[in-house]
Motif scaffolding. Structure first.
Motif, PDB file in Angstrom:
ATOM      1  N   PRO A 166       0.844  -1.206   0.000  1.00 28.44           N
ATOM      2  CA  PRO A 166       0.000   0.000   0.000  1.00 28.44           C
ATOM      3  C   PRO A 166       0.870   1.244   0.000  1.00 28.44           C
ATOM      4  O   PRO A 166       2.024   1.214   0.453  1.00 28.44           O
ATOM      5  CB  PRO A 166      -0.774  -0.135   1.312  1.00 28.44           C
ATOM      6  CG  PRO A 166       0.133  -0.921   2.204  1.00 28.44           C
ATOM      7  CD  PRO A 166       0.856  -1.885   1.306  1.00 28.44           C
ATOM      8  N   PRO A 167       0.341   2.346  -0.526  1.00 30.27           N
ATOM      9  CA  PRO A 167       1.079   3.609  -0.430  1.00 30.27           C
ATOM     10  C   PRO A 167       1.356   3.954   1.033  1.00 30.27           C
ATOM     11  O   PRO A 167       0.634   3.526   1.936  1.00 30.27           O
ATOM     12  CB  PRO A 167       0.134   4.623  -1.076  1.00 30.27           C
ATOM     13  CG  PRO A 167      -0.742   3.805  -1.966  1.00 30.27           C
ATOM     14  CD  PRO A 167      -0.915   2.497  -1.272  1.00 30.27           C
ATOM     15  N   SER A 168       2.408   4.701   1.253  1.00 35.28           N
ATOM     16  CA  SER A 168       2.753   5.108   2.615  1.00 35.28           C
ATOM     17  C   SER A 168       1.630   5.944   3.206  1.00 35.28           C
ATOM     18  O   SER A 168       0.761   6.465   2.498  1.00 35.28           O
ATOM     19  CB  SER A 168       4.053   5.916   2.603  1.00 35.28           C
ATOM     20  OG  SER A 168       3.853   7.141   1.918  1.00 35.28           O
ATOM     21  N   LEU A 169       1.646   6.092   4.530  1.00 35.34           N
ATOM     22  CA  LEU A 169       0.633   6.909   5.196  1.00 35.34           C
ATOM     23  C   LEU A 169       0.683   8.350   4.693  1.00 35.34           C
ATOM     24  O   LEU A 169      -0.351   9.008   4.560  1.00 35.34           O
ATOM     25  CB  LEU A 169       0.844   6.863   6.717  1.00 35.34           C
ATOM     26  CG  LEU A 169       0.537   5.519   7.388  1.00 35.34           C
ATOM     27  CD1 LEU A 169       0.869   5.602   8.874  1.00 35.34           C
ATOM     28  CD2 LEU A 169      -0.927   5.135   7.191  1.00 35.34           C
ATOM     29  N   PHE A 170       1.895   8.827   4.396  1.00 30.92           N
ATOM     30  CA  PHE A 170       2.024  10.184   3.870  1.00 30.92           C
ATOM     31  C   PHE A 170       1.304  10.307   2.534  1.00 30.92           C
ATOM     32  O   PHE A 170       0.567  11.267   2.296  1.00 30.92           O
ATOM     33  CB  PHE A 170       3.502  10.530   3.714  1.00 30.92           C
ATOM     34  CG  PHE A 170       3.738  11.896   3.123  1.00 30.92           C
ATOM     35  CD1 PHE A 170       3.624  13.041   3.908  1.00 30.92           C
ATOM     36  CD2 PHE A 170       4.067  12.046   1.790  1.00 30.92           C
ATOM     37  CE1 PHE A 170       3.835  14.292   3.366  1.00 30.92           C
ATOM     38  CE2 PHE A 170       4.273  13.301   1.239  1.00 30.92           C
ATOM     39  CZ  PHE A 170       4.156  14.431   2.030  1.00 30.92           C
ATOM     40  N   VAL A 171       1.514   9.332   1.643  1.00 31.35           N
ATOM     41  CA  VAL A 171       0.876   9.370   0.330  1.00 31.35           C
ATOM     42  C   VAL A 171      -0.633   9.249   0.476  1.00 31.35           C
ATOM     43  O   VAL A 171      -1.395   9.947  -0.205  1.00 31.35           O
ATOM     44  CB  VAL A 171       1.426   8.265  -0.582  1.00 31.35           C
ATOM     45  CG1 VAL A 171       0.660   8.218  -1.896  1.00 31.35           C
ATOM     46  CG2 VAL A 171       2.904   8.483  -0.857  1.00 31.35           C
ATOM     47  N   GLN A 172      -1.094   8.373   1.355  1.00 30.78           N
ATOM     48  CA  GLN A 172      -2.533   8.229   1.557  1.00 30.78           C
ATOM     49  C   GLN A 172      -3.148   9.528   2.080  1.00 30.78           C
ATOM     50  O   GLN A 172      -4.259   9.911   1.682  1.00 30.78           O
ATOM     51  CB  GLN A 172      -2.799   7.088   2.540  1.00 30.78           C
ATOM     52  CG  GLN A 172      -2.436   5.710   1.980  1.00 30.78           C
ATOM     53  CD  GLN A 172      -2.740   4.589   2.962  1.00 30.78           C
ATOM     54  OE1 GLN A 172      -3.832   4.506   3.504  1.00 30.78           O
ATOM     55  NE2 GLN A 172      -1.760   3.724   3.188  1.00 30.78           N
ATOM     56  N   ALA A 173      -2.424  10.198   2.969  1.00 29.73           N
ATOM     57  CA  ALA A 173      -2.913  11.487   3.475  1.00 29.73           C
ATOM     58  C   ALA A 173      -2.962  12.518   2.346  1.00 29.73           C
ATOM     59  O   ALA A 173      -3.905  13.311   2.241  1.00 29.73           O
ATOM     60  CB  ALA A 173      -2.019  11.971   4.608  1.00 29.73           C
ATOM     61  N   MET A 174      -1.933  12.504   1.474  1.00 30.40           N
ATOM     62  CA  MET A 174      -1.914  13.428   0.343  1.00 30.40           C
ATOM     63  C   MET A 174      -3.055  13.126  -0.616  1.00 30.40           C
ATOM     64  O   MET A 174      -3.662  14.042  -1.191  1.00 30.40           O
ATOM     65  CB  MET A 174      -0.578  13.332  -0.382  1.00 30.40           C
ATOM     66  CG  MET A 174       0.607  13.911   0.383  1.00 30.40           C
ATOM     67  SD  MET A 174       0.470  15.704   0.608  1.00 30.40           S
ATOM     68  CE  MET A 174       0.560  16.265  -1.077  1.00 30.40           C
TER      69      MET A 174
END
Length: 288
Positions: free
Chosen positions: A249-257
């Motif tokens: 999965p995308p990183s938490l940072f990417v998911q937040a973005m």
């Protein structure tokens, strides 16, 4: 007027095809030379004609808007949108766009010529559309003969136009729409990345924008990535490769973005801190 349009003899058949070609070219020149808006409107409404189906026709606002797009006459484009609203974005006559059943060509022309400022004006003019109307306008394929039948999002990926791409995505263009060959915008972009230079940085920026607006990665070229992992990891980086194949999965940072870019207006992205801007994120993730 700055161009000699000739004196029409109203006792004769002055609206001839030859004379229309002459005045039509004069209007083209006037827009190209960025004449003042008042002068262009005087010409358009009173003095110039183009030939259409055996008769002389005045230029309509959508036709004038196409000229403003091609020549980047921003003041004229702004005037036409303010005066005629979305009427300036309606379908021009058949002599300007032969595929009358397709979408109006203004979006794809804006992307092809990379007219960022005028494209933003077009996006602002869609604010009164319903969600379904906006989706239809943004995602309908363009003229087959002029733009290969591609919608604006596919064209932005094919021509690698990062600013156009983020503006279209941020205003609701669907990243899952397919072209006539079944390719998504992501497929078009991966084909550009596979070709290598020039401008790999802009291609990576475009890939980052698509990732931010695609919760699920459904695209035709997924099989090619699986068959040639070493090649694609070198082209797009290990993280992007893993995300596109949904191996991680995308990183938490990417998911937040992803959440943020889909919930705030595109214009507000510029007001974010540098480390939160999608562009800076992209260059950090994919710089080689």
């Amino acid at each position: 007027m700055p161009y000699d349009l000739g004196v029409f003899d109203r006792r004769a058949d002055y609206k001839s095809e030859t004379q229309c070609k002459r005045t039509s070219f004069a209007f083209y020149q006037a827009v190209r030379d960025l004449l003042p808006v008042w002068a262009l409107e005087d010409m358009r409404t009173m003095e110039v004609f183009h030939w259409e189906e055996g008769r002389a026709c005045s230029f309509t606002p959508p036709e004038a808007f196409l000229y403003a797009l091609v020549h980047d006459h921003q003041q004229y484009a702004k005037f036409l949108l303010n005066r005629y609203s979305v009427g300036a974005l309606e379908m021009p006559s058949q002599s300007f766009c032969c595929c009358q059943a397709s979408a109006t060509p203004h979006l794809t022309v804006a992307v092809r010529y990379n007219r960022i400022t005028i494209l933003e004006m077009i996006m602002d003019s869609l604010k009164d559309f319903s969600d379904s109307e906006r989706q239809s306008y943004l995602n309908t394929r363009g003229c087959f003969h002029m733009q290969g039948g591609k919608d604006a999002l596919h064209l932005a990926c094919e021509l690698v136009r990062p600013e156009c791409l983020i503006m279209l995505l941020g205003h609701g263009a669907c990243p899952y729409v397919t072209d006539r060959d079944g390719n998504t915008p992501l497929d078009c972009l991966l084909n550009q990345i596979r070709q290598g230079e020039p401008d790999m940085r802009s291609k990576h920026v475009c890939l980052g924008y698509l990732i931010l607006f695609m919760p699920k990665f459904n695209f035709q070229m997924k099989g090619q990535l699986q068959k040639n992992p070493a090649l694609w990891q070198s082209l797009i980086g290990e993280q992007a490769f893993q995300w596109l194949l949904e191996l991680s999965p995308p990183s938490l940072f990417v998911q937040a973005m992803q959440k943020m870019t889909r919930s705030i207006p595109v214009k507000q992205l510029d007001s974010l801190p540098d480390f939160l801007k999608p562009l800076d994120f992209r260059l950090h993730q994919y710089a080689r």
